[in-house]
Design a protein around this motif. Structure first.
Motif, PDB file in Angstrom:
ATOM      1  N   PRO A 169     105.346  59.411  70.914  1.00 53.50           N
ATOM      2  CA  PRO A 169     104.817  59.305  69.587  1.00 53.50           C
ATOM      3  C   PRO A 169     104.294  57.908  69.435  1.00 53.50           C
ATOM      4  O   PRO A 169     105.082  56.951  69.609  1.00 53.50           O
ATOM      5  N   LEU A 170     103.254  57.718  68.647  1.00 50.84           N
ATOM      6  CA  LEU A 170     102.883  56.423  68.121  1.00 50.84           C
ATOM      7  C   LEU A 170     103.936  55.566  67.297  1.00 50.84           C
ATOM      8  O   LEU A 170     104.002  54.514  67.585  1.00 50.84           O
ATOM      9  N   ASP A 171     104.819  56.474  66.498  1.00 47.27           N
ATOM     10  CA  ASP A 171     105.494  55.708  65.634  1.00 47.27           C
ATOM     11  C   ASP A 171     106.634  55.296  66.387  1.00 47.27           C
ATOM     12  O   ASP A 171     107.168  54.074  66.158  1.00 47.27           O
ATOM     13  N   VAL A 172     107.011  55.790  67.626  1.00 50.69           N
ATOM     14  CA  VAL A 172     108.243  55.051  68.424  1.00 50.69           C
ATOM     15  C   VAL A 172     107.633  54.065  69.098  1.00 50.69           C
ATOM     16  O   VAL A 172     108.313  52.921  69.213  1.00 50.69           O
ATOM     17  N   VAL A 173     106.509  54.285  69.700  1.00 52.40           N
ATOM     18  CA  VAL A 173     105.927  52.972  70.567  1.00 52.40           C
ATOM     19  C   VAL A 173     105.885  51.733  69.561  1.00 52.40           C
ATOM     20  O   VAL A 173     106.187  50.741  70.112  1.00 52.40           O
ATOM     21  N   TRP A 174     105.307  52.016  68.328  1.00 55.98           N
ATOM     22  CA  TRP A 174     105.228  50.787  67.650  1.00 55.98           C
ATOM     23  C   TRP A 174     106.326  50.279  67.081  1.00 55.98           C
ATOM     24  O   TRP A 174     106.536  49.061  66.981  1.00 55.98           O
ATOM     25  N   ASP A 175     107.475  50.997  66.725  1.00 58.85           N
ATOM     26  CA  ASP A 175     108.678  50.656  66.423  1.00 58.85           C
ATOM     27  C   ASP A 175     109.501  49.893  67.330  1.00 58.85           C
ATOM     28  O   ASP A 175     110.055  48.768  67.188  1.00 58.85           O
ATOM     29  N   VAL A 176     109.429  50.329  68.715  1.00 59.00           N
ATOM     30  CA  VAL A 176     109.798  49.500  69.959  1.00 59.00           C
ATOM     31  C   VAL A 176     109.100  48.187  70.029  1.00 59.00           C
ATOM     32  O   VAL A 176     110.038  47.212  70.041  1.00 59.00           O
ATOM     33  N   GLN A 177     107.822  48.115  69.953  1.00 62.24           N
ATOM     34  CA  GLN A 177     107.261  46.812  70.175  1.00 62.24           C
ATOM     35  C   GLN A 177     107.564  45.704  69.083  1.00 62.24           C
ATOM     36  O   GLN A 177     107.484  44.631  69.404  1.00 62.24           O
ATOM     37  N   THR A 178     107.469  46.217  67.915  1.00 65.88           N
ATOM     38  CA  THR A 178     107.352  45.547  66.841  1.00 65.88           C
ATOM     39  C   THR A 178     108.968  45.207  66.295  1.00 65.88           C
ATOM     40  O   THR A 178     109.074  44.357  65.541  1.00 65.88           O
ATOM     41  N   ASP A 179     109.908  45.906  66.964  1.00 62.28           N
ATOM     42  CA  ASP A 179     111.310  45.515  66.624  1.00 62.28           C
ATOM     43  C   ASP A 179     111.576  44.135  67.523  1.00 62.28           C
ATOM     44  O   ASP A 179     112.202  44.268  68.296  1.00 62.28           O
ATOM     45  N   VAL A 180     111.090  42.894  67.089  1.00 63.79           N
ATOM     46  CA  VAL A 180     111.341  41.796  68.088  1.00 63.79           C
ATOM     47  C   VAL A 180     112.516  41.611  68.427  1.00 63.79           C
ATOM     48  O   VAL A 180     112.867  41.016  69.519  1.00 63.79           O
ATOM     49  N   GLU A 181     113.580  41.685  67.418  1.00 62.84           N
ATOM     50  CA  GLU A 181     115.031  41.151  67.626  1.00 62.84           C
ATOM     51  C   GLU A 181     115.531  41.998  68.762  1.00 62.84           C
ATOM     52  O   GLU A 181     116.710  41.575  69.135  1.00 62.84           O
ATOM     53  N   ALA A 182     114.960  43.048  68.988  1.00 58.84           N
ATOM     54  CA  ALA A 182     115.697  43.862  70.146  1.00 58.84           C
ATOM     55  C   ALA A 182     114.954  43.919  71.747  1.00 58.84           C
ATOM     56  O   ALA A 182     115.163  44.521  72.636  1.00 58.84           O
ATOM     57  N   TRP A 183     113.995  42.793  71.545  1.00 59.87           N
ATOM     58  CA  TRP A 183     113.235  42.704  72.978  1.00 59.87           C
ATOM     59  C   TRP A 183     114.050  42.256  74.010  1.00 59.87           C
ATOM     60  O   TRP A 183     113.844  42.796  75.180  1.00 59.87           O
ATOM     61  N   ASP A 184     115.094  41.494  73.903  1.00 58.71           N
ATOM     62  CA  ASP A 184     116.068  41.308  74.965  1.00 58.71           C
ATOM     63  C   ASP A 184     117.032  42.471  75.521  1.00 58.71           C
ATOM     64  O   ASP A 184     117.601  42.178  76.674  1.00 58.71           O
ATOM     65  N   GLU A 185     116.757  43.518  74.912  1.00 60.39           N
ATOM     66  CA  GLU A 185     117.516  44.915  75.325  1.00 60.39           C
ATOM     67  C   GLU A 185     116.771  45.493  76.304  1.00 60.39           C
ATOM     68  O   GLU A 185     117.342  46.261  77.137  1.00 60.39           O
ATOM     69  N   TRP A 186     115.405  45.175  76.595  1.00 59.24           N
ATOM     70  CA  TRP A 186     114.551  45.952  77.351  1.00 59.24           C
ATOM     71  C   TRP A 186     113.404  45.120  78.296  1.00 59.24           C
ATOM     72  O   TRP A 186     112.712  45.734  78.948  1.00 59.24           O
ATOM     73  N   GLN A 187     113.599  43.958  77.965  1.00 56.75           N
ATOM     74  CA  GLN A 187     112.580  42.899  78.836  1.00 56.75           C
ATOM     75  C   GLN A 187     113.280  41.746  79.227  1.00 56.75           C
ATOM     76  O   GLN A 187     114.189  40.966  78.711  1.00 56.75           O
ATOM     77  N   ASP A 188     113.497  41.867  80.430  1.00 56.12           N
ATOM     78  CA  ASP A 188     114.156  40.853  81.400  1.00 56.12           C
ATOM     79  C   ASP A 188     113.625  39.637  81.170  1.00 56.12           C
ATOM     80  O   ASP A 188     114.200  38.412  81.184  1.00 56.12           O
ATOM     81  N   ALA A 189     112.440  39.379  80.720  1.00 54.31           N
ATOM     82  CA  ALA A 189     111.718  38.131  80.433  1.00 54.31           C
ATOM     83  C   ALA A 189     112.247  37.329  79.303  1.00 54.31           C
ATOM     84  O   ALA A 189     111.957  36.175  78.984  1.00 54.31           O
ATOM     85  N   VAL A 190     112.988  38.030  78.329  1.00 55.55           N
ATOM     86  CA  VAL A 190     113.524  37.373  77.163  1.00 55.55           C
ATOM     87  C   VAL A 190     114.744  37.331  77.002  1.00 55.55           C
ATOM     88  O   VAL A 190     115.722  38.083  77.379  1.00 55.55           O
ATOM     89  N   LEU A 191     115.248  35.974  76.944  1.00 58.78           N
ATOM     90  CA  LEU A 191     116.707  35.609  76.863  1.00 58.78           C
ATOM     91  C   LEU A 191     117.353  35.662  75.616  1.00 58.78           C
ATOM     92  O   LEU A 191     118.240  36.280  75.476  1.00 58.78           O
ATOM     93  N   THR A 192     116.634  35.267  74.507  1.00 62.28           N
ATOM     94  CA  THR A 192     117.077  35.246  73.132  1.00 62.28           C
ATOM     95  C   THR A 192     115.971  35.398  72.268  1.00 62.28           C
ATOM     96  O   THR A 192     114.966  35.188  72.605  1.00 62.28           O
TER      97      THR A 192
END
Length: 232
Positions: A87-110
C-alpha cells in the motif's frame, strides 16, 4: 555539487566519485535525475525487471513536488522507478522514516533527524555513508546534511544538501521522490541531479559512465525499499 581535493584527471575523479557514492548520493538529494542527455545509458534493473513494468528511465516522465523539481541544467541527471506490491501509506512511511534508514539500507551507517516532530517540508536530517577505497581515492566517510524543500504527504518529497568527507566534497545535489497508487501496488519514481564543474567537463563515455553509476545507486535504493515495504 562541487568536488575538491584531488589531483586526478576529471574523468577519473568523477568515476571514482560515482562508484563510491552512487548509492549515497542517490539517497541524498545529495544525493538520479531525468534528462535526455542520459538516454543512451542502459535502462536500470529496477525499472526493467518489474511487471507490470514501470517505464524505463529513458521513458519515465519528469515529475514535480510543490512545483519544484531537480536541477534540469545540471551536468548529470538520472531517473528510475519501481512498482512495489504494498500500500502507498506503507511505502511512504518506510521511505520517510529517515531515522530507520540504517535498518534496511546497507549504504547508511548512521542517521539522525535535526528537527523534531513529523517529517515535513521543514525537516532536516544528517546521515553518513561509507566511501570504499579505490584506485583513485582512499576510504572515506561522507557526512550528508539533507533538507526537505517540498513535501506533499503521501505524494512526493524533494530534498537537497551537501555531502562532506575528507577527500570528497559535494556541494549540491537535488533528489525528488513521487509516489502513485496503482491497481498493482505503489509506483515509486525518483529523479536526481548532480552539479559540479568536474562533471560539466565530462563527455561521451565518461559522462555516460557517471550517469550510469548514479542510476545504479538509485536502483539499489529502490530495490531495498521494495524489499522492506513488501515484508511489512
Amino acid at each position: 555539487m562541487t568536488v575538491f581535493s584531488s589531483p586526478r584527471r576529471p574523468a577519473q575523479v568523477a568515476l571514482a566519485l560515482a562508484t563510491a557514492v552512487g548509492i549515497a548520493v542517490a539517497a541524498t538529494g545529495c544525493g538520479a535525475g531525468h534528462g535526455t542527455e542520459d538516454a543512451d545509458v542502459a535502462a536500470s534493473p529496477a525499472a526493467s525487471t518489474e511487471q507490470p513494468a514501470a517505464p524505463s528511465p529513458e521513458d519515465a516522465q519528469p515529475g514535480q513536488c510543490g512545483g519544484a523539481t531537480i536541477d534540469d541544467a545540471a551536468p548529470v541527471t538520472r531517473s528510475t522507478e519501481i512498482l512495489i506490491d504494498a500500500p502507498l501509506d506503507v511505502v511512504w512511511d518506510v521511505q520517510t522514516d529517515v531515522e530507520a534508514w540504517d535498518e534496511w539500507q546497507d549504504a547508511v551507517l548512521t542517521v539522525k533527524r535535526l528537527d523534531d516532530g513529523d517529517f515535513d517540508a521543514d525537516s532536516r536530517f544528517e546521515w553518513t555513508t561509507p566511501v570504499p577505497e579505490s584506485d583513485f581515492a582512499p576510504a572515506d566517510t561522507l557526512v550528508i546534511t539533507s533538507g526537505v524543500q517540498e513535501l506533499e504527504p503521501g505524494k512526493c518529497v524533494l530534498w537537497e544538501g551537501p555531502a562532506i568527507g575528507e577527500a570528497i566534497q559535494i556541494d549540491r545535489g537535488v533528489h525528488l521522490w513521487t509516489f502513485t497508487e496503482t491497481d498493482e501496488g505503489t509506483l515509486v519514481h525518483t529523479e536526481e541531479s548532480w552539479d559540479a564543474d568536474i562533471l560539466a567537463a565530462l563527455e561521451g563515455p565518461d559522462h555516460d559512465a557517471v550517469a550510469g553509476m548514479l542510476g545504479g545507486g538509485l536502483d539499489i535504493w529502490l530495490e531495498a525499499l521494495k524489499t522492506k515495504a513488501e515484508t511489512i
